[in-house]
Design a protein around this motif. Sequence first.
Motif, PDB file in Angstrom:
ATOM      1  N   GLU A 164      47.535  25.414  73.105  1.00  0.00           N
ATOM      2  CA  GLU A 164      47.655  26.373  74.201  1.00  0.00           C
ATOM      3  C   GLU A 164      46.801  27.596  73.894  1.00  0.00           C
ATOM      4  OE1 GLU A 164      49.456  26.388  77.042  1.00  0.00           O
ATOM      5  OE2 GLU A 164      50.533  24.495  76.777  1.00  0.00           O
ATOM      6  N   GLN A 165      46.430  28.313  74.950  1.00  0.00           N
ATOM      7  CA  GLN A 165      45.762  29.601  74.796  1.00  0.00           C
ATOM      8  C   GLN A 165      46.745  30.713  75.169  1.00  0.00           C
ATOM      9  OE1 GLN A 165      43.039  28.480  72.888  1.00  0.00           O
ATOM     10  NE2 GLN A 165      42.241  30.378  73.769  1.00  0.00           N
ATOM     11  N   PRO A 166      46.775  31.801  74.414  1.00  0.00           N
ATOM     12  CA  PRO A 166      47.753  32.862  74.691  1.00  0.00           C
ATOM     13  C   PRO A 166      47.441  33.610  75.978  1.00  0.00           C
ATOM     14  CG  PRO A 166      46.231  33.560  72.979  1.00  0.00           C
ATOM     15  CD  PRO A 166      45.931  32.118  73.260  1.00  0.00           C
ATOM     16  N   THR A 167      48.491  34.168  76.560  1.00  0.00           N
ATOM     17  CA  THR A 167      48.337  35.009  77.746  1.00  0.00           C
ATOM     18  C   THR A 167      48.315  36.489  77.370  1.00  0.00           C
ATOM     19  OG1 THR A 167      50.737  34.948  78.074  1.00  0.00           O
ATOM     20  CG2 THR A 167      49.410  33.330  79.271  1.00  0.00           C
ATOM     21  N   ALA A 168      48.775  36.811  76.153  1.00  0.00           N
ATOM     22  CA  ALA A 168      48.782  38.206  75.709  1.00  0.00           C
ATOM     23  C   ALA A 168      48.705  38.269  74.188  1.00  0.00           C
ATOM     24  CB  ALA A 168      50.035  38.923  76.206  1.00  0.00           C
ATOM     25  N   VAL A 169      48.053  39.307  73.681  1.00  0.00           N
ATOM     26  CA  VAL A 169      47.866  39.497  72.241  1.00  0.00           C
ATOM     27  C   VAL A 169      48.187  40.945  71.886  1.00  0.00           C
ATOM     28  CG1 VAL A 169      46.223  39.437  70.325  1.00  0.00           C
ATOM     29  CG2 VAL A 169      46.025  37.761  72.173  1.00  0.00           C
ATOM     30  N   TYR A 170      48.978  41.116  70.836  1.00  0.00           N
ATOM     31  CA  TYR A 170      49.202  42.456  70.283  1.00  0.00           C
ATOM     32  C   TYR A 170      48.903  42.405  68.794  1.00  0.00           C
ATOM     33  CZ  TYR A 170      51.197  46.702  68.462  1.00  0.00           C
ATOM     34  OH  TYR A 170      51.344  47.896  67.809  1.00  0.00           O
ATOM     35  N   ALA A 171      48.175  43.405  68.280  1.00  0.00           N
ATOM     36  CA  ALA A 171      47.857  43.458  66.853  1.00  0.00           C
ATOM     37  C   ALA A 171      47.823  44.895  66.366  1.00  0.00           C
ATOM     38  CB  ALA A 171      46.507  42.786  66.585  1.00  0.00           C
ATOM     39  N   ASN A 172      48.181  45.056  65.101  1.00  0.00           N
ATOM     40  CA  ASN A 172      48.155  46.361  64.444  1.00  0.00           C
ATOM     41  C   ASN A 172      47.473  46.181  63.086  1.00  0.00           C
ATOM     42  OD1 ASN A 172      48.696  49.098  64.124  1.00  0.00           O
ATOM     43  ND2 ASN A 172      50.602  48.692  63.022  1.00  0.00           N
ATOM     44  N   ALA A 173      46.761  47.209  62.621  1.00  0.00           N
ATOM     45  CA  ALA A 173      45.968  47.042  61.402  1.00  0.00           C
ATOM     46  C   ALA A 173      46.079  48.239  60.476  1.00  0.00           C
ATOM     47  CB  ALA A 173      44.499  46.810  61.763  1.00  0.00           C
ATOM     48  N   ARG A 174      45.895  47.948  59.192  1.00  0.00           N
ATOM     49  CA  ARG A 174      45.666  48.985  58.182  1.00  0.00           C
ATOM     50  C   ARG A 174      44.152  49.066  57.987  1.00  0.00           C
ATOM     51  NH1 ARG A 174      48.209  47.415  52.846  1.00  0.00           N
ATOM     52  NH2 ARG A 174      50.138  48.127  53.869  1.00  0.00           N
ATOM     53  N   ILE A 175      43.587  50.225  58.227  1.00  0.00           N
ATOM     54  CA  ILE A 175      42.150  50.417  58.105  1.00  0.00           C
ATOM     55  C   ILE A 175      41.838  51.106  56.774  1.00  0.00           C
ATOM     56  CG2 ILE A 175      40.077  51.399  59.154  1.00  0.00           C
ATOM     57  CD1 ILE A 175      41.432  49.268  60.869  1.00  0.00           C
ATOM     58  N   HIS A 176      40.903  50.536  56.019  1.00  0.00           N
ATOM     59  CA  HIS A 176      40.549  51.109  54.716  1.00  0.00           C
ATOM     60  C   HIS A 176      39.895  52.479  54.920  1.00  0.00           C
ATOM     61  CE1 HIS A 176      38.824  51.559  50.728  1.00  0.00           C
ATOM     62  NE2 HIS A 176      39.531  50.504  50.335  1.00  0.00           N
ATOM     63  N   PRO A 177      40.397  53.512  54.256  1.00  0.00           N
ATOM     64  CA  PRO A 177      39.875  54.866  54.496  1.00  0.00           C
ATOM     65  C   PRO A 177      38.422  55.057  54.082  1.00  0.00           C
ATOM     66  CG  PRO A 177      41.375  54.839  52.615  1.00  0.00           C
ATOM     67  CD  PRO A 177      41.491  53.509  53.273  1.00  0.00           C
ATOM     68  N   LYS A 178      37.952  54.257  53.115  1.00  0.00           N
ATOM     69  CA  LYS A 178      36.582  54.396  52.633  1.00  0.00           C
ATOM     70  C   LYS A 178      35.625  53.479  53.375  1.00  0.00           C
ATOM     71  CE  LYS A 178      33.738  54.050  48.427  1.00  0.00           C
ATOM     72  NZ  LYS A 178      33.760  53.762  46.958  1.00  0.00           N
ATOM     73  N   TYR A 179      36.037  52.236  53.623  1.00  0.00           N
ATOM     74  CA  TYR A 179      35.110  51.238  54.155  1.00  0.00           C
ATOM     75  C   TYR A 179      35.236  51.030  55.667  1.00  0.00           C
ATOM     76  CZ  TYR A 179      34.538  50.322  49.215  1.00  0.00           C
ATOM     77  OH  TYR A 179      34.288  50.465  47.880  1.00  0.00           O
ATOM     78  N   SER A 180      36.266  51.576  56.268  1.00  0.00           N
ATOM     79  CA  SER A 180      36.462  51.495  57.724  1.00  0.00           C
ATOM     80  C   SER A 180      36.535  50.065  58.238  1.00  0.00           C
ATOM     81  CB  SER A 180      35.351  52.268  58.456  1.00  0.00           C
ATOM     82  OG  SER A 180      35.370  53.625  58.088  1.00  0.00           O
ATOM     83  N   VAL A 181      37.123  49.180  57.463  1.00  0.00           N
ATOM     84  CA  VAL A 181      37.408  47.825  57.928  1.00  0.00           C
ATOM     85  C   VAL A 181      38.903  47.572  57.795  1.00  0.00           C
ATOM     86  CG1 VAL A 181      35.130  46.923  57.286  1.00  0.00           C
ATOM     87  CG2 VAL A 181      37.026  46.743  55.660  1.00  0.00           C
ATOM     88  N   ASP A 182      39.421  46.642  58.603  1.00  0.00           N
ATOM     89  CA  ASP A 182      40.838  46.295  58.498  1.00  0.00           C
ATOM     90  C   ASP A 182      41.077  45.472  57.233  1.00  0.00           C
ATOM     91  OD1 ASP A 182      40.859  43.178  59.463  1.00  0.00           O
ATOM     92  OD2 ASP A 182      39.379  44.333  60.589  1.00  0.00           O
ATOM     93  N   THR A 183      42.043  45.895  56.426  1.00  0.00           N
ATOM     94  CA  THR A 183      42.384  45.124  55.228  1.00  0.00           C
ATOM     95  C   THR A 183      43.731  44.415  55.368  1.00  0.00           C
ATOM     96  OG1 THR A 183      43.311  47.104  54.177  1.00  0.00           O
ATOM     97  CG2 THR A 183      41.007  46.552  53.679  1.00  0.00           C
ATOM     98  N   THR A 184      44.531  44.812  56.351  1.00  0.00           N
ATOM     99  CA  THR A 184      45.762  44.094  56.689  1.00  0.00           C
ATOM    100  C   THR A 184      45.936  44.150  58.196  1.00  0.00           C
ATOM    101  OG1 THR A 184      46.910  44.545  54.593  1.00  0.00           O
ATOM    102  CG2 THR A 184      48.281  44.033  56.488  1.00  0.00           C
TER     103      THR A 184
END
Length: 330
Positions: A191-211
């Motif tokens: 199946e394909q989702p009808t809705a997506v929710y996500a939350n992230a921890r962004i690395h303060p130095k590298y500005s990428v999501d690490t979690t």
Amino acid sequence: MKRLKWGVLSTANIGQEQVIPAIMRSENGTVEAIASRGKKAISVAERLEIPKAYTSYEELLKDPNIDAVYIPLPNGLHKQWVIEAAKHGKHVLCEKPAALNYNELKEMIDACKEHSVRFMEAFMYQFHPQHELVKEIIASGRIGDVSFMRASFSFVLDDDSNIRLDSDLGGGSLYDIGSYTLHSICNLLNEQPTAVYANARIHPKYSVDTTVAGILSFGNGVQASFDCSFDVTDRQAYQIVGSEGTIDVLSAYRPDINENGEGQIIITNATGKETVGVAGDQYKLQVEHFANAIIEDKEPSYSNEKMLQNMKVLDAAYQSIKEGKCVELS
């Protein structure tokens, strides 16, 4: 049987350690050449007994004897080199995520179609036979009606120089390993989702999501949760929950690190608990499948349309992280 002649763009570890050996083990492919920016390909070719080494990607693409290329370059370079390979008439197997967003992927797919070459994103896990067995168990009714799935993939990344932390090259845990969790949820639930929710921890130095953690909602009422991380211990599992039982897959994405590439499925219901071991060489199965699609001139089972559908979900997760709210999908 015809054997596909492969070239490899980059000396990335995933190619050296997994995909090149898999092509060498395959029934329908040989590795003819490897390329790097500079001289590294020469020593790698010698060590892995690859006949040709090129000191630029362009040189390899101009080789008329190469049928297809495998691209394990950083995510941010995929679009450029997939399109360039297509222009040179090379079929392309590209590491996941194939692109950084839906529009990029659509442009890449259109270029491959224009030049009549096959193009597939390398989600190798899906070719391991354990997942087909899971689908059969679901269809058999042994766990009742499915209502929930959870998928997790994580490891501790403690190398500050790793390209996974480079925002300019498409770094981040969601692109790197979260993409597996999203893909597996849609793949297993079909199946394909009808809705997506996500939350992230962004690395303060590298500005990428690490979690990253999130929820997918499906039109049939099924819910799924996913999480991925560079910050916590090794995990690579999913669980499917039904009205009468559960299915747990404990080596969901990298069973190749186990003996004989064996995955482990645990089925739990009113009759008790059953553990099933399923062996498989997922990298070899992937390259053989793609090579057969080229040799037989047919679309791979992981079609371009499925790739685009998966990218829509990944895009929605990133949009949700950015906007801090649930994103609905048409």
